[in-house]
Design a protein around this motif. Sequence first.
Motif, short mmCIF file in Angstrom:
data_model
loop_
_atom_site.label_atom_id
_atom_site.label_comp_id
_atom_site.label_asym_id
_atom_site.label_seq_id
_atom_site.Cartn_x
_atom_site.Cartn_y
_atom_site.Cartn_z
N ALA A 167 -8.86 14.31 -7.63
CA ALA A 167 -7.61 13.57 -7.41
C ALA A 167 -7.70 12.74 -6.14
CB ALA A 167 -6.42 14.53 -7.33
N LEU A 168 -8.33 13.31 -5.08
CA LEU A 168 -8.47 12.59 -3.83
C LEU A 168 -9.40 11.39 -4.02
CD1 LEU A 168 -7.72 12.51 -0.84
CD2 LEU A 168 -9.70 13.97 -0.36
N SER A 169 -10.49 11.58 -4.77
CA SER A 169 -11.42 10.48 -5.05
C SER A 169 -10.72 9.37 -5.81
CB SER A 169 -12.62 10.99 -5.85
OG SER A 169 -13.34 11.95 -5.09
N GLN A 170 -9.82 9.75 -6.76
CA GLN A 170 -9.08 8.76 -7.53
C GLN A 170 -8.13 7.96 -6.63
OE1 GLN A 170 -9.39 7.76 -10.78
NE2 GLN A 170 -7.96 6.17 -10.10
N MET A 212 0.84 -1.20 0.00
CA MET A 212 0.00 0.00 0.00
C MET A 212 0.88 1.25 0.00
SD MET A 212 -2.95 -0.85 2.77
CE MET A 212 -3.48 -2.53 2.93
N ASN A 213 0.38 2.28 -0.63
CA ASN A 213 1.07 3.56 -0.68
C ASN A 213 0.78 4.34 0.61
OD1 ASN A 213 1.10 6.55 -1.34
ND2 ASN A 213 2.13 5.69 -3.14
N LEU A 214 1.86 4.81 1.26
CA LEU A 214 1.68 5.53 2.53
C LEU A 214 0.85 6.79 2.36
CD1 LEU A 214 5.18 5.23 4.27
CD2 LEU A 214 3.03 4.17 4.97
N ARG A 215 1.06 7.48 1.25
CA ARG A 215 0.30 8.71 1.03
C ARG A 215 -1.20 8.41 0.93
NH1 ARG A 215 2.44 12.94 -3.28
NH2 ARG A 215 3.99 13.05 -1.60
N ARG A 216 -1.54 7.30 0.26
CA ARG A 216 -2.96 6.94 0.16
C ARG A 216 -3.54 6.62 1.54
NH1 ARG A 216 -1.34 3.50 -4.44
NH2 ARG A 216 -1.40 4.85 -6.29
N LEU A 217 -2.73 5.95 2.38
CA LEU A 217 -3.18 5.68 3.75
C LEU A 217 -3.40 6.98 4.52
CD1 LEU A 217 -1.03 2.62 4.90
CD2 LEU A 217 -3.46 2.65 4.28
N GLN A 218 -2.50 7.94 4.32
CA GLN A 218 -2.67 9.24 4.99
C GLN A 218 -3.95 9.93 4.52
OE1 GLN A 218 1.09 10.96 3.79
NE2 GLN A 218 2.01 10.61 5.79
N TYR A 219 -4.18 9.88 3.22
CA TYR A 219 -5.40 10.48 2.68
C TYR A 219 -6.64 9.79 3.27
CZ TYR A 219 -2.68 12.89 -0.96
OH TYR A 219 -1.82 13.70 -1.64
N PHE A 220 -6.61 8.46 3.30
CA PHE A 220 -7.75 7.70 3.81
C PHE A 220 -8.03 8.06 5.27
CE2 PHE A 220 -9.14 3.83 6.12
CZ PHE A 220 -10.42 3.74 5.60
N VAL A 221 -6.98 8.11 6.10
CA VAL A 221 -7.16 8.44 7.52
C VAL A 221 -7.76 9.84 7.67
CG1 VAL A 221 -5.92 8.97 9.66
CG2 VAL A 221 -5.39 6.88 8.39
N LYS A 222 -7.28 10.78 6.86
CA LYS A 222 -7.79 12.15 6.96
C LYS A 222 -9.26 12.21 6.54
CE LYS A 222 -5.83 15.09 8.12
NZ LYS A 222 -5.76 15.69 9.47
N ILE A 223 -9.63 11.46 5.50
CA ILE A 223 -11.03 11.46 5.07
C ILE A 223 -11.92 10.93 6.18
CG2 ILE A 223 -12.68 10.40 3.46
CD1 ILE A 223 -10.39 10.33 1.38
N VAL A 224 -11.51 9.82 6.82
CA VAL A 224 -12.31 9.26 7.91
C VAL A 224 -12.37 10.25 9.08
CG1 VAL A 224 -12.48 7.40 9.60
CG2 VAL A 224 -11.79 6.89 7.25
N ASP A 225 -11.25 10.89 9.40
CA ASP A 225 -11.23 11.86 10.51
C ASP A 225 -12.19 13.02 10.25
OD1 ASP A 225 -9.35 10.43 11.94
OD2 ASP A 225 -7.62 11.56 11.20
N VAL A 226 -12.17 13.53 9.03
CA VAL A 226 -12.98 14.71 8.71
C VAL A 226 -14.43 14.31 8.40
CG1 VAL A 226 -13.26 16.62 7.07
CG2 VAL A 226 -10.97 15.99 7.89
N GLY A 227 -14.61 13.10 7.78
CA GLY A 227 -15.97 12.65 7.44
C GLY A 227 -16.52 13.25 6.18
N SER A 228 -15.63 13.82 5.37
CA SER A 228 -16.10 14.45 4.14
C SER A 228 -14.95 14.49 3.14
CB SER A 228 -16.58 15.89 4.41
OG SER A 228 -16.70 16.63 3.21
N LEU A 229 -15.21 14.06 1.91
CA LEU A 229 -14.19 14.11 0.87
C LEU A 229 -13.84 15.55 0.52
CD1 LEU A 229 -15.29 11.25 -1.57
CD2 LEU A 229 -12.99 11.58 -0.67
N THR A 230 -14.87 16.41 0.45
CA THR A 230 -14.63 17.82 0.09
C THR A 230 -13.75 18.51 1.14
OG1 THR A 230 -16.79 17.90 -1.01
CG2 THR A 230 -15.75 20.00 -0.46
N GLN A 231 -14.12 18.36 2.42
CA GLN A 231 -13.35 19.01 3.47
C GLN A 231 -11.95 18.42 3.58
OE1 GLN A 231 -15.50 19.16 7.18
NE2 GLN A 231 -17.41 19.77 6.17
N ALA A 232 -11.81 17.10 3.41
CA ALA A 232 -10.50 16.47 3.46
C ALA A 232 -9.61 16.99 2.34
CB ALA A 232 -10.64 14.95 3.37
#
Length: 312
Positions: A31-34, A1-21
Amino acid sequence: MNLRRLQYFVKIVDVGSLTQAADVLHVAQPALSQQLATLEGEVRQQLLVRTKSGVVPTEAGKVLYRHAQLILRQCEQARADMSAAAKSISGAVAVGLAPGTAAAGLALPLLRTVRARHPGILLYLNETYGTTLSELVMNGRMDLAVLYGGKTAVHGLSFVPLLREQLYVVGPASMMAPPGEISVPALADMDLYLARPYNVVRKMVNEAFAAIGQAPKVVAEIESASTLTAVIADGLGATILPESMARQVAGSCGGWQSRIVDPIIEAPLALCQSDHLPLSEPAQAIKEILLELVAGLPGNLVVAEERAQKAS
């Protein structure tokens, strides 16, 4: 797994919104959705469920979220450890500790502290008399020395005052012990075993006697702690020593010690270094540890100097 993708995923869960993340991460939302879609493809699991209020993790997403937090923390710790390792101090440092002084009591604490804080430093300790130590520092063969002196300027050397030790006369059990204090005139008839005239303590003793128009009755000149102890134990005479060594000698041979007054004689202990050769990084670290250790001793001048500097 790519560490950056894991960071993005954790931030999305923390914020609860793709737009805000995307805003927090400074990444375009497409790009984040991709990146999220790529991660879901890698794990072959749906990780997030989109709702009217945002996104929430699936059961698989919750499991990955817990693991991702641990993985990212471990990666951060690994970076910190590598950075610390790259910054670790290593090298050889030579330190002189004048025997028969409070400096001798710094040896073990210094070794313990250096081993705990800077295991990469190879410490060389040399216990010999002050004049030789100062010469070694002056010619660059030794980095630092703790010795008596510093009251007078010496070309090529600089001194940091550490503490003052009062001088005591030490005598054998076979000689009648004076009270806890004894005046310089009362020492005039004693057979004394002292260091050579170039020794700082000997110079101070000579000056104290000269001030009353007398000279100490020196029957032999000795610069060995073990020989002095044997002399006192055998009842051959007395000696004059700084408090730290006086206590050591008297305690090991069953002798007595008495503080010299009228006048009180104080030996200044100082940290000596070259005034023209810069300290290496390891040597500077050792200097800081020495000052820290001395600051914890009674009668130290380090804390007083720091307060004076802050006040000014």
